[in-house]
Design an enzyme around this catalytic site. Structure first.
Site, PDB file in Angstrom:
ATOM      1  N   GLY A  59       2.442   1.664 -12.055  1.00  0.00           N
ATOM      2  CA  GLY A  59       2.051   0.451 -11.341  1.00  0.00           C
ATOM      3  C   GLY A  59       0.870   0.963 -10.025  1.00  0.00           C
ATOM      4  N   GLN A  64      -4.086   0.680  -2.763  1.00  0.00           N
ATOM      5  CA  GLN A  64      -3.897   2.263  -2.974  1.00  0.00           C
ATOM      6  C   GLN A  64      -5.403   2.704  -3.497  1.00  0.00           C
ATOM      7  OE1 GLN A  64      -0.438   1.725  -5.461  1.00  0.00           O
ATOM      8  NE2 GLN A  64      -0.015   3.763  -4.613  1.00  0.00           N
ATOM      9  N   CYS A 106       5.438   7.007  -5.569  1.00  0.00           N
ATOM     10  CA  CYS A 106       4.406   6.388  -5.217  1.00  0.00           C
ATOM     11  C   CYS A 106       3.028   6.994  -5.484  1.00  0.00           C
ATOM     12  CB  CYS A 106       4.682   5.901  -3.985  1.00  0.00           C
ATOM     13  SG  CYS A 106       3.348   4.705  -3.443  1.00  0.00           S
ATOM     14  N   LEU A 107       2.366   6.729  -5.938  1.00  0.00           N
ATOM     15  CA  LEU A 107       1.328   7.301  -6.437  1.00  0.00           C
ATOM     16  C   LEU A 107       0.332   7.908  -4.900  1.00  0.00           C
ATOM     17  CD1 LEU A 107      -0.408   5.674  -9.518  1.00  0.00           C
ATOM     18  CD2 LEU A 107       0.750   7.715  -9.443  1.00  0.00           C
ATOM     19  N   HIS A 148       8.270  -2.791  -5.684  1.00  0.00           N
ATOM     20  CA  HIS A 148       7.248  -1.712  -5.076  1.00  0.00           C
ATOM     21  C   HIS A 148       5.979  -2.182  -5.018  1.00  0.00           C
ATOM     22  CE1 HIS A 148       6.527   2.891  -4.708  1.00  0.00           C
ATOM     23  NE2 HIS A 148       5.166   2.067  -4.681  1.00  0.00           N
ATOM     24  N   GLU A 149       5.253  -2.883  -5.841  1.00  0.00           N
ATOM     25  CA  GLU A 149       3.904  -3.097  -5.726  1.00  0.00           C
ATOM     26  C   GLU A 149       3.839  -4.316  -4.866  1.00  0.00           C
ATOM     27  OE1 GLU A 149       1.933  -1.299  -6.778  1.00  0.00           O
ATOM     28  OE2 GLU A 149       3.333  -0.067  -7.955  1.00  0.00           O
ATOM     29  N   HIS A 152       3.651  -2.892  -1.388  1.00  0.00           N
ATOM     30  CA  HIS A 152       2.601  -2.552  -0.995  1.00  0.00           C
ATOM     31  C   HIS A 152       1.491  -3.775  -0.356  1.00  0.00           C
ATOM     32  CE1 HIS A 152       2.081   1.646  -2.003  1.00  0.00           C
ATOM     33  NE2 HIS A 152       2.540   1.516  -3.492  1.00  0.00           N
TER      34      HIS A 152
HETATM   35 ZN   LIG Z   1       3.118   2.960  -4.589  1.00  0.00          ZN
END
Ligand SMILES: [Zn+2]
Length: 183
Positions: A59, A64, A106-107, A148-149, A152
């Site tokens: 995701g 991000q 998380c990236l 999660h997204e 964000h």
């Molecule tokens: Zn994330």
């Protein structure tokens, strides 16, 4: 020499964006709604998928890559199943059910993972690339990704679900890495 458009020109290649890491303001503020559903949104989404795959993510949210926009892409098949690609513009979680506690990462916080409790099932309402409303339900990893997204896009990160002790420990490690020039 003149070249007829669209004949021998290579297709424009996707752009892989650098991923913004924790500490940047854009990650902790709500994104602006997507209002323009056009070719540039399509291109952005294609680039977001490529960026996500390149980072081995399932995701990726627009903040991000430094864009404060309510837009995210998800593919829990990691690129194996084209039908698993999900694009959510202006998503909203409208129903949840049950609970799951799994490791989450998380990236934007590379290498940090922590047990995070999320709904087992979640239904999201969003707009697609054409601006059409739809709802989609997911279970397990997909439900986790929806949550999660969507978080964000509200400026919320998964570490906000951890205990203060755990969160402070992660923040401390990151501060050390920032000082060492490793973040
Ligand atoms: Zn994330």
């Amino acid at each position: 020499m003149w070249r007829p458009e669209g004949r021998c020109c290579p297709r424009p290649t996707s752009m892989i964006y650098p991923i913004v890491k924790y500490g940047q303001e854009v990650l902790e503020k709500p994104g602006a709604p997507v209002i323009q559903f056009d070719g540039s949104l399509e291109k952005l989404v294609a680039d977001m998928f490529e960026t996500m795959y390149a980072a081995n993510g399932v995701g990726l949210a627009a903040p991000q890559i430094g864009l404060s926009l309510k837009l995210c892409v998800i593919d829990v098949s990691c690129g194996k199943d084209p039908n698993a690609r999900v694009v959510l513009a202006n998503p909203e979680i409208i129903a949840t059910e049950g609970e799951q506690a799994e490791e989450e990462g998380c990236l934007s916080l590379p290498d940090f993972r922590a047990q995070t409790t999320r709904p087992l099932r979640a239904t999201v309402r969003a707009q697609d690339l054409t601006g059409t409303d739809f709802t989609l339900s997911g279970e397990g990893l997909l439900a986790r990704a929806f949550c999660h997204e969507s978080d964000h896009l509200a400026g919320k990160l998964f570490i906000s679900y951890l205990s203060r002790l755990k969160r402070d420990s992660i923040k401390r490690q990151i501060r050390r890495m920032v000082k060492a020039g490793e973040w």
